[in-house]
Scaffold this motif. Structure first.
Motif, mmCIF file in Angstrom:
data_model
loop_
_atom_site.group_PDB
_atom_site.id
_atom_site.type_symbol
_atom_site.label_atom_id
_atom_site.label_comp_id
_atom_site.label_asym_id
_atom_site.label_seq_id
_atom_site.Cartn_x
_atom_site.Cartn_y
_atom_site.Cartn_z
ATOM 1 N N ALA A 190 -6.372 -11.233 3.743
ATOM 2 C CA ALA A 190 -5.859 -10.206 4.631
ATOM 3 C C ALA A 190 -4.582 -9.736 3.955
ATOM 4 N N TYR A 191 -3.861 -10.522 3.175
ATOM 5 C CA TYR A 191 -2.533 -9.886 2.341
ATOM 6 C C TYR A 191 -3.168 -8.914 1.173
ATOM 7 N N LEU A 192 -4.508 -9.568 0.372
ATOM 8 C CA LEU A 192 -4.942 -8.728 -0.676
ATOM 9 C C LEU A 192 -5.528 -7.466 -0.245
ATOM 10 N N THR A 193 -6.163 -7.335 0.819
ATOM 11 C CA THR A 193 -6.733 -6.048 1.624
ATOM 12 C C THR A 193 -5.733 -5.181 1.662
ATOM 13 N N THR A 194 -4.551 -5.802 2.407
ATOM 14 C CA THR A 194 -3.404 -4.754 2.593
ATOM 15 C C THR A 194 -2.963 -4.353 1.245
ATOM 16 N N ALA A 195 -2.727 -5.015 0.435
ATOM 17 C CA ALA A 195 -2.218 -4.809 -0.919
ATOM 18 C C ALA A 195 -3.076 -3.657 -1.569
ATOM 19 N N PHE A 196 -4.275 -3.672 -1.603
ATOM 20 C CA PHE A 196 -5.198 -2.830 -2.173
ATOM 21 C C PHE A 196 -5.046 -1.338 -1.320
ATOM 22 N N VAL A 197 -4.767 -1.423 -0.029
ATOM 23 C CA VAL A 197 -4.594 -0.368 0.739
ATOM 24 C C VAL A 197 -3.251 0.543 0.569
ATOM 25 N N VAL A 198 -2.296 -0.158 0.262
ATOM 26 C CA VAL A 198 -0.854 0.106 -0.286
ATOM 27 C C VAL A 198 -1.058 0.761 -1.478
ATOM 28 N N LEU A 199 -1.676 0.149 -2.639
ATOM 29 C CA LEU A 199 -2.007 0.582 -3.841
ATOM 30 C C LEU A 199 -2.673 1.980 -3.956
ATOM 31 N N ALA A 200 -3.599 2.107 -3.216
ATOM 32 C CA ALA A 200 -4.468 3.223 -3.306
ATOM 33 C C ALA A 200 -3.630 4.190 -2.687
ATOM 34 N N THR A 201 -2.798 4.236 -1.720
ATOM 35 C CA THR A 201 -2.257 5.211 -0.984
ATOM 36 C C THR A 201 -0.909 5.662 -1.960
ATOM 37 N N ARG A 220 4.229 -0.307 -7.198
ATOM 38 C CA ARG A 220 4.825 -1.499 -7.717
ATOM 39 C C ARG A 220 4.875 -2.719 -7.070
ATOM 40 N N MET A 221 5.125 -2.662 -5.594
ATOM 41 C CA MET A 221 4.914 -3.848 -4.821
ATOM 42 C C MET A 221 3.472 -4.144 -4.554
ATOM 43 N N ALA A 222 2.399 -3.233 -4.584
ATOM 44 C CA ALA A 222 1.073 -3.730 -4.458
ATOM 45 C C ALA A 222 0.591 -4.400 -5.617
ATOM 46 N N ILE A 223 1.136 -4.141 -7.182
ATOM 47 C CA ILE A 223 0.702 -4.632 -7.949
ATOM 48 C C ILE A 223 1.282 -5.873 -8.062
ATOM 49 N N LEU A 224 2.614 -6.242 -7.939
ATOM 50 C CA LEU A 224 2.829 -7.479 -7.776
ATOM 51 C C LEU A 224 2.217 -8.326 -6.845
ATOM 52 N N MET A 225 1.833 -8.118 -5.733
ATOM 53 C CA MET A 225 1.217 -8.784 -4.858
ATOM 54 C C MET A 225 -0.398 -9.262 -5.265
ATOM 55 N N ILE A 226 -0.917 -8.206 -5.797
ATOM 56 C CA ILE A 226 -2.217 -8.435 -6.131
ATOM 57 C C ILE A 226 -2.384 -9.237 -7.556
ATOM 58 N N ALA A 227 -1.275 -9.006 -8.181
ATOM 59 C CA ALA A 227 -1.452 -9.960 -9.727
ATOM 60 C C ALA A 227 -1.124 -11.280 -9.078
ATOM 61 N N LEU A 228 -0.193 -11.658 -8.150
ATOM 62 C CA LEU A 228 0.007 -13.149 -7.977
ATOM 63 C C LEU A 228 -0.983 -13.624 -7.008
ATOM 64 N N THR A 229 -1.519 -12.870 -6.066
ATOM 65 C CA THR A 229 -2.252 -13.354 -4.874
ATOM 66 C C THR A 229 -3.711 -13.366 -5.514
ATOM 67 N N ALA A 230 -4.427 -12.511 -6.122
ATOM 68 C CA ALA A 230 -5.769 -12.629 -6.658
ATOM 69 C C ALA A 230 -6.161 -13.967 -7.064
ATOM 70 N N PRO A 231 -5.295 -14.256 -8.093
ATOM 71 C CA PRO A 231 -5.768 -15.536 -8.719
ATOM 72 C C PRO A 231 -5.733 -16.759 -7.954
ATOM 73 N N LEU A 232 -4.569 -16.599 -7.026
ATOM 74 C CA LEU A 232 -4.475 -17.738 -6.112
ATOM 75 C C LEU A 232 -5.680 -17.912 -5.249
ATOM 76 N N PHE A 365 -12.408 -2.138 -1.222
ATOM 77 C CA PHE A 365 -12.734 -3.523 -1.621
ATOM 78 C C PHE A 365 -12.351 -4.467 -0.817
ATOM 79 N N GLY A 366 -11.260 -4.822 -0.385
ATOM 80 C CA GLY A 366 -10.819 -6.181 0.382
ATOM 81 C C GLY A 366 -11.741 -6.015 1.689
ATOM 82 N N PHE A 367 -11.936 -4.757 2.550
ATOM 83 C CA PHE A 367 -12.530 -4.809 3.488
ATOM 84 C C PHE A 367 -13.991 -5.448 3.260
ATOM 85 N N VAL A 368 -14.675 -4.704 2.320
ATOM 86 C CA VAL A 368 -16.095 -5.217 1.968
ATOM 87 C C VAL A 368 -16.107 -6.686 1.605
#
Length: 476
Positions: A190-201, A220-232, A365-368
């Protein structure tokens, strides 16, 4: 495949739950993001965080409404289409769903109004607290729903009497073995999905020339979230896979299209599973790697589909391809997030238009991935609706094929109209962007006195009754 009330009921539930799941997942992540923005505004006093919070709250309101509407439909289907399910496992599932309403939904409903309409009506700290409580409520809602689903995947803490499940140990029911990793996996998704929506916006507005600080902050905030959360998420997913291997071996066999338990399982990169012949066509695989990933050794053996009776096997193609879609998107998320972090570190992220161009199209991508993972989870559990307790075919209500066909057709028509309108509204709000938030009436800083509306004279709120007074007129 026979088209009957059972098949159509499964299609109907799959259709409605697919619409439903994307909106709560988005609101879980978005509510946490809004609370973070309000916390940063409260701490720094920077107006950009307040502007972004107001912008995303508008989108949250639409998504939350669509999630609630679609969720109500699901609960009715337990009675209309799956009454036998309610009869057999209602003693366990019913209270868990009740806890979700009492603890989570009440929290969301109680403080959602403050979060949506309290911008200049309550103290900033109370507005921030309300956003935190709404975010906690959405996460708590996910806790209970995933607990109920995990129990259906691997029932524990109950006893069967006359074919009815009765709770014995609520801690075992709620915290059943497959729940912890499933809950963490879904929350991170859920957090990753939101991060990509914020990034795309943010990327979308930067590309059209709206190179404002708000757009840069979103990126910036989306990149930070994705870079940390996607590997997790990859680590959590691996642990979740190990739980699946231990507690749901038939599902794992379907995910891996594993037919021969006499030798280690390869990691199948691509194949076309032939369920009639029990083989994989056009297979491209890495020998022993599936055994290594799921059981810690390239020589490990684990049950294959042929070790289960035909009536106890799940369908293979949907879990097999759904899992690979989910993992493929996960790999892309890691790579794209790290590339964005590298560009940010080099100071080029806002000038690298090729990366921004791709970023603006990453919002689905997150929704799919969530839908693919959900299909793997639910189809991989078949033929059981509650594993070892009740088969799906035995849970159907005494209804006719025609009745379900009519309701399914109506659902498709209504959902396509309502949710298309909702998505178009969200897209219109995103097109306007945070810069559309008026600055003519700036937000009160955290140090200013709140609740001015409560302290104002009545005439300031309701007008004096003169013609042309556009303030709120009291009811006559």
């Amino acid at each position: 495949m026979v088209i009957d009330a059972f098949l159509l009921s499964r299609i109907q539930f799959a259709f409605t739950v697919s619409f439903h799941i994307v909106f709560p997942a988005f609101t879980i992540g978005l509510s946490a993001y809004i609370a973070t923005l309000l916390g940063l505004w409260l701490k720094t006093g920077d107006v950009k965080f307040h502007t972004l919070a107001r912008f995303w709250t508008k989108i949250f309101a639409v998504s939350f409404a669509m999630g609630v509407v679609s969720g109500i439909v699901l609960s009715y289907q337990f009675g209309t289409n799956w009454s036998r399910f309610s009869q057999v496992v209602g003693n366990v599932i019913g209270p868990i769903i009740g806890y979700e309403v009492l603890t989570a939904f009440f929290l969301e409903a109680s403080f959602l109004g403050v979060m949506l309409f309290g911008w200049k009506r309550v103290p900033p700290w109370l507005h921030f607290l309300s956003a935190c409580i709404v975010a906690g409520g959405t996460a708590l809602s996910g806790f209970w729903i995933l607990s109920a689903n995990s129990w259906m995947q691997y029932p524990t803490g109950h006893e069967m009497r006359d074919g009815i499940a009765y709770p014995v140990d609520w801690l075992q029911i709620i915290f059943n073995p497959t729940f912890p990793m499933r809950f963490m996996h879904m929350m991170t998704a859920a957090y990753l999905t939101t991060a990509f929506v914020v990034l795309a916006t943010g990327a979308r507005h930067l590309l059209v020339g709206h190179s404002t600080e708000s757009a840069r902050t979103m990126v910036r905030m989306a990149i930070l979230m994705i870079a940390l959360t996607a590997p997790l998420q990859a680590v959590i997913g691996h642990r979740h896979g190990e739980d699946t291997a231990k507690y749901q071996p038939a599902k794992l066999a379907a995910i891996e299209a594993h037919w021969d338990s006499s030798k280690p399982a390869p990691l199948v990169l691509f194949a076309w599973p032939d369920e009639e012949k029990g083989v994989n066509r056009f297979e491209i695989a890495i020998p022993g790697l599936a055994s290594l990933l799921t059981h810690g050794s390239m020589d490990a053996l684990f049950p294959s589909l042929n070790d289960f009776a035909m009536q106890d096997r799940p369908p293979v193609k949907i879990p097999f391809f759904g899992f690979r879609i989910m993992v493929g998107i996960g790999v892309f998320m890691i790579a794209f997030g790290w590339l964005g972090a590298w560009l940010w570190w080099r100071g080029r992220v806002f000038e690298e238009r090729r990366w921004l161009w791709v970023a603006q199209y990453t919002w689905p991508f997150g929704f799919v991935a969530i839908l693919a993972g959900w299909f793997v989870t639910e189809v991989g559990r078949q033929p059981w609706i509650a594993t070892g307790v009740l088969r799906s075919k035995d849970a159907i209500s005494p209804i006719t094929t025609g009745q379900v066909a009519i309701s399914l057709a109506l659902f498709v028509c209504v959902y396509c109209v309502v949710f298309s309108a909702g998505v178009l509204l969200i897209n219109r709000l995103i097109e306007k962007g945070p810069d559309a938030i008026t600055l003519q009436d700036p937000p009160e800083q955290p140090s200013q006195r709140p609740l001015k509306a409560a302290q104002a004279p009545a005439s300031d709120l309701f007008g004096d009754g003169n013609p042309g007074d556009d303030r709120i007129q009291p009811a006559s």
